[in-house]
Design a protein around this motif. Sequence first.
Motif, PDB file in Angstrom:
ATOM      1  N   GLN A 237       0.718  -1.341  -0.109  1.00 31.48           N
ATOM      2  CA  GLN A 237      -0.107   0.083   0.123  1.00 31.48           C
ATOM      3  C   GLN A 237       0.574   1.221   0.061  1.00 31.48           C
ATOM      4  OE1 GLN A 237      -0.511  -2.335   2.285  1.00 31.48           O
ATOM      5  NE2 GLN A 237      -1.878  -3.478   0.873  1.00 31.48           N
ATOM      6  N   ARG A 238       1.971   1.249   0.699  1.00 29.46           N
ATOM      7  CA  ARG A 238       2.824   2.245   0.635  1.00 29.46           C
ATOM      8  C   ARG A 238       3.300   2.623  -0.608  1.00 29.46           C
ATOM      9  NH1 ARG A 238       8.618   2.545   3.524  1.00 29.46           N
ATOM     10  NH2 ARG A 238       9.055   4.847   3.175  1.00 29.46           N
ATOM     11  N   VAL A 239       3.824   1.356  -1.456  1.00 34.84           N
ATOM     12  CA  VAL A 239       4.503   1.675  -2.569  1.00 34.84           C
ATOM     13  C   VAL A 239       3.236   2.055  -3.698  1.00 34.84           C
ATOM     14  CG1 VAL A 239       5.260   0.329  -4.741  1.00 34.84           C
ATOM     15  CG2 VAL A 239       6.187  -0.058  -2.563  1.00 34.84           C
ATOM     16  N   ILE A 240       1.921   1.843  -3.540  1.00 38.17           N
ATOM     17  CA  ILE A 240       1.146   2.260  -4.378  1.00 38.17           C
ATOM     18  C   ILE A 240       0.650   3.713  -4.047  1.00 38.17           C
ATOM     19  CG2 ILE A 240      -1.398   2.243  -4.827  1.00 38.17           C
ATOM     20  CD1 ILE A 240      -1.767  -1.113  -4.258  1.00 38.17           C
ATOM     21  N   ALA A 241       0.540   4.160  -2.851  1.00 41.96           N
ATOM     22  CA  ALA A 241       0.629   5.411  -2.374  1.00 41.96           C
ATOM     23  C   ALA A 241       1.544   6.119  -2.956  1.00 41.96           C
ATOM     24  CB  ALA A 241       0.203   5.797  -0.991  1.00 41.96           C
ATOM     25  N   LEU A 242       2.820   5.758  -3.034  1.00 41.68           N
ATOM     26  CA  LEU A 242       3.919   6.315  -3.448  1.00 41.68           C
ATOM     27  C   LEU A 242       4.155   6.903  -4.961  1.00 41.68           C
ATOM     28  CD1 LEU A 242       6.757   4.959  -1.179  1.00 41.68           C
ATOM     29  CD2 LEU A 242       6.282   7.515  -1.376  1.00 41.68           C
ATOM     30  N   ILE A 243       3.544   5.647  -5.663  1.00 41.87           N
ATOM     31  CA  ILE A 243       3.308   5.973  -7.012  1.00 41.87           C
ATOM     32  C   ILE A 243       2.352   7.035  -7.412  1.00 41.87           C
ATOM     33  CG2 ILE A 243       2.271   4.604  -9.022  1.00 41.87           C
ATOM     34  CD1 ILE A 243       3.622   1.921  -7.843  1.00 41.87           C
ATOM     35  N   ARG A 244       1.404   7.137  -6.559  1.00 43.86           N
ATOM     36  CA  ARG A 244       0.079   7.900  -6.792  1.00 43.86           C
ATOM     37  C   ARG A 244       0.800   9.277  -6.692  1.00 43.86           C
ATOM     38  NH1 ARG A 244      -2.470   5.255 -10.285  1.00 43.86           N
ATOM     39  NH2 ARG A 244      -3.975   3.406  -9.495  1.00 43.86           N
ATOM     40  N   GLN A 245       1.518   9.520  -5.756  1.00 40.87           N
ATOM     41  CA  GLN A 245       2.232  10.886  -5.218  1.00 40.87           C
ATOM     42  C   GLN A 245       3.041  11.177  -6.589  1.00 40.87           C
ATOM     43  OE1 GLN A 245       4.104  10.754  -1.367  1.00 40.87           O
ATOM     44  NE2 GLN A 245       2.297  11.114  -0.409  1.00 40.87           N
ATOM     45  N   ALA A 246       3.404  10.485  -7.064  1.00 40.70           N
ATOM     46  CA  ALA A 246       4.657  10.567  -8.253  1.00 40.70           C
ATOM     47  C   ALA A 246       3.729  11.058  -9.387  1.00 40.70           C
ATOM     48  CB  ALA A 246       5.552   9.524  -8.312  1.00 40.70           C
ATOM     49  N   GLY A 247       2.313  10.904  -9.401  1.00 39.56           N
ATOM     50  CA  GLY A 247       1.610  11.369 -10.711  1.00 39.56           C
ATOM     51  C   GLY A 247       1.413  10.358 -11.669  1.00 39.56           C
ATOM     52  N   TYR A 248       1.477   9.125 -11.102  1.00 40.30           N
ATOM     53  CA  TYR A 248       1.037   8.068 -11.954  1.00 40.30           C
ATOM     54  C   TYR A 248      -0.503   7.675 -11.931  1.00 40.30           C
ATOM     55  CZ  TYR A 248       1.153   3.458 -14.192  1.00 40.30           C
ATOM     56  OH  TYR A 248       0.903   1.888 -14.922  1.00 40.30           O
ATOM     57  N   ASP A 249      -1.582   7.619 -12.702  1.00 46.62           N
ATOM     58  CA  ASP A 249      -2.937   7.624 -12.522  1.00 46.62           C
ATOM     59  C   ASP A 249      -3.498   6.661 -13.194  1.00 46.62           C
ATOM     60  OD1 ASP A 249      -2.857   8.880 -14.871  1.00 46.62           O
ATOM     61  OD2 ASP A 249      -3.755  10.822 -14.240  1.00 46.62           O
ATOM     62  N   ALA A 250      -2.698   5.693 -13.774  1.00 51.82           N
ATOM     63  CA  ALA A 250      -3.286   4.501 -14.311  1.00 51.82           C
ATOM     64  C   ALA A 250      -3.674   3.499 -13.425  1.00 51.82           C
ATOM     65  CB  ALA A 250      -2.325   3.973 -15.361  1.00 51.82           C
ATOM     66  N   PRO A 251      -4.580   2.573 -13.862  1.00 54.14           N
ATOM     67  CA  PRO A 251      -4.852   1.504 -12.763  1.00 54.14           C
ATOM     68  C   PRO A 251      -3.827   0.633 -12.134  1.00 54.14           C
ATOM     69  CG  PRO A 251      -6.248   1.386 -14.726  1.00 54.14           C
ATOM     70  CD  PRO A 251      -5.318   2.574 -15.204  1.00 54.14           C
TER      71      PRO A 251
END
Lengths: 348, 623
Positions: A181-195
Amino acid sequence: MRPHDILLPIASGLCCKPGGFHIDPVRPVERAVITHGHSDHARPGHGAVLATQQTLDMMRLRYGENFAGSTQAIGYGETLRLGDTTVTFHPAGHVLGSAQVAVACGGIRIVASGDYKDAPDPTCTPFEIVPCDVFITEATFGLPVFRHPDAAGEVRKLLDSVALFPERAHLVGAYSLGKAQRVIALIRQAGYDAPIYLHGAMEKITAYYAERGVPLGELRPVKGVKKADLAGTITLAPPSATSDLWTRRFPDPLTAFASGWMRVRARARQRGVELPLVISDHADWDGLTATIAATGAGEVWVTHGQEDALVHWCQTKGLAAQPLDLVGYGDEDEDVGMPAAESEAAEA
Amino acid sequence: MNRFAALLDRLAYEPGRNAKLRLLVAYFREIEDPDRGYALAALTGALSFRHAKPALIRALIAERTDPVLFGLSYDYVGDLSETVALMWPAPTRAHANSPPPCGEGACPGLDPGSGVGVHNGSPSSGRPHPNPLPQAGEGARPASGETIASELSAEVSPGHNNPPPPTLTEIVTTLHSLGKAELPAQLTRWLDELDETGRWALLKLVTGALRIGVSARLAKTAAAALGDKDPHDVELIWPGLAPPYLELFAWLEGRGPQPVNRDPAPFRPVMLAHAVEDGDFAAMNPADYIAEWKWDGIRVQAVSGVNEHGDTAVRLYSRSGEDITMSFPDLLPSLRLPGAIDGELLVLREGRVQSFNVLQQRLNRKSVTPKLTRDYPIHLRAYDLLGDGDEDLRTLPFAERRARLETFIARLDDPRIDLSPTVAFDDWDGLRAARRDPASAGAGLDADAVEGVMLKRRDAPYLPGRPKGQWWKWKHDPHIIDAVLMYAQRGHGKRSSYYSDYTFGVWTAADGGDQLVPVGKAYFGFTDEELLQIDRFVRRNTTEKFGPVRHVVHEPDQGLVLEVAFEGLQRSPRHKSGVAMRFPRISRLRWDKPPRDADRLETLERMLKAEAPGPEKAAAGGH
């Protein structure tokens, strides 16, 4: 009263006689105080369990409704009287709901920190320094070679790779509870918004994080998705699944692994990892030493991990230190607590 | 440097050639001159500077870390450069009166007063050692490390008044002019300024051992791909180029003309052969072909030319265009006539060609000693002439080039260079017989060093690459044994979910009866379908797991027999069985055969004796 009269390591775990409870017991006990939801710390079958609401929820998710005789939730900063002791919970910054347990008795305060990290994590409450006389610390990354870099930079590496290899599927090995979940949250913070796709074994716990308000964006189960449609996507999976039959559903998979162990090349190579991401939910060496110093504790007990180096360091700083021989705690990243069959079973 | 470090880091883990190429091309595209040029130089081994010795690096870390912590760390990591890169302490601040590291509210999630208060207010609590060494990991995180750490050594918060990390250009150009005495201080400064990956890459660079699985050829191919050029074209102009290759990148990006190779002894892309199959002969007329022996040596291009000052330049190139001149100084005086010879490097003793095993002693040597050149005298066996003086012969038909070659070698008249003889034959059956028995077909005592025959069309021009229908190689049938699968290991990249690397063994007599002894490892030769079958077998018959390795059942009645083909055998003290195979591959799965019927070590011993009776003794005995 000496510290060992308050907390004593015995076979079933860290025992508090004056309080009548155990902390993170590895065998069923009457009263258990649990620091966080990882399976080596939170086991089923205890009489009464005291933990944060999130930890209790996670235990329920994993073990079912009847995982304990009774439960009691406690919030960060709350204090409770147990026997002759008072027990206070403080955030440990390890995973959602993780806590340090401060036990005070006869003018002595001991902090059992469980697993902790002092690095920022968008999925949980930040670690808090708790001044104490005795500090019980983990030592998972207790060698000066372990210095975790900024996790956002590691996630940037992943996203750069996805951009460079749009025809490949990126598989990120990450422990199902917390790291994923932390990795996913970080990916989102980096601006990646694909599923982002999920291995079956982490769907439930990830949904729980999302329910608790951790922003994870659009998540999809990877099961049933056509192979060709997975090109250019990111999938999170338990570490053991990334090197197994399960990966054959992906087009030319590129294996990443998010773990503090990835700092050491031989460890990454041994696992056949192509893209090591040094992201850890444990404090690194600098974090451990800085935290020990900041608690002001004159005495340090070191548990699971590289105790030798940390004990040595404490001693060179004039702190009384000793390894605490507790068995039954491993690092979750090492797949120790994971049944061998999990990944193959998750295929079905 | 950090960008170059990130590239090396990624390359070091990437198993696939194409993926490596993509990473390299992306780097060359993104990074500006001259940094990318120095990176290309580093990857092609074109940089020269005084290398740092491991002892120096050890000394630097010893000054900065607690010996016990260093010992534990080194034990754990296992690699000196990596250990040093990881545990190099954060630089200490130059001025003691700098503001406290936590002065700007940079302490998220922490009340700055809490830790301090308890510690300072409790006289009985342990005090730090009065005069400790500055240590690794002295709380690099400013937030919570303050109490103890700030008393010992104030530290720098990341990105706060630190000098910027050095660029690759800065490092390379500085190393080039640096005196030996200045190296330690300079290295220390750089190690202070770089992060973990940067330090790791720096230490690899200064110790002269990149070892990230990228050949010079691959790096040049990536450069070529940047401008959609043929790698051969880059190879052709390469000898005239020098770091940081500004001209080259200008040409690749369409900003400048193609650099001219002014090298008087340039490399010419080599012509390669296809393997001939039985079915091919029907369409081939024996009269159109010239046959030669295929020698088991090293393909080489020996070029000699005169520059504008009238000096002769002599170079030896590998078949991929790598300059290997320095490895064979004993051959250079023989290359007196300007021209370009295509031929085979061999070791000759008393006029006899030695086996490849003997030749191997001359390969990949750091220094070529007089003893080495005396014990392993090098020889060039010529089979083509690409240039004669200033004249380019490559457009001539092979038959004409062959005639020019014969004249050239006769004119040269040097004992170290001779002509590879042609093999006379009337029809394919005749050639088949010669191939089976080279000794009676003219190869005589050198027959052991023959690994088949070459067929070259009389009218074939010398074409780069592997053109169809021009040159054929017709190798000996490989040696074949039946061995038992003992261990399987997961592959890399695309194969990371497959058990695709196999260790196999043969039977040998032991105290408690026959047992299997491992004799080799193979990871190709099978079809995709066979890989699936073996993988399934491995998963179902695993008796033990060691990390990525599985111990597979191998009992007399239970197990999998693999037919293994290989090119040769040599004695090897490093293998438990005492023998090592050349080029082993799985040629067939013998599901029909019980493991008890697999071959025995004695079979290999016999093959070994048949293979190389003389040279082995000579090599072992020395001189």
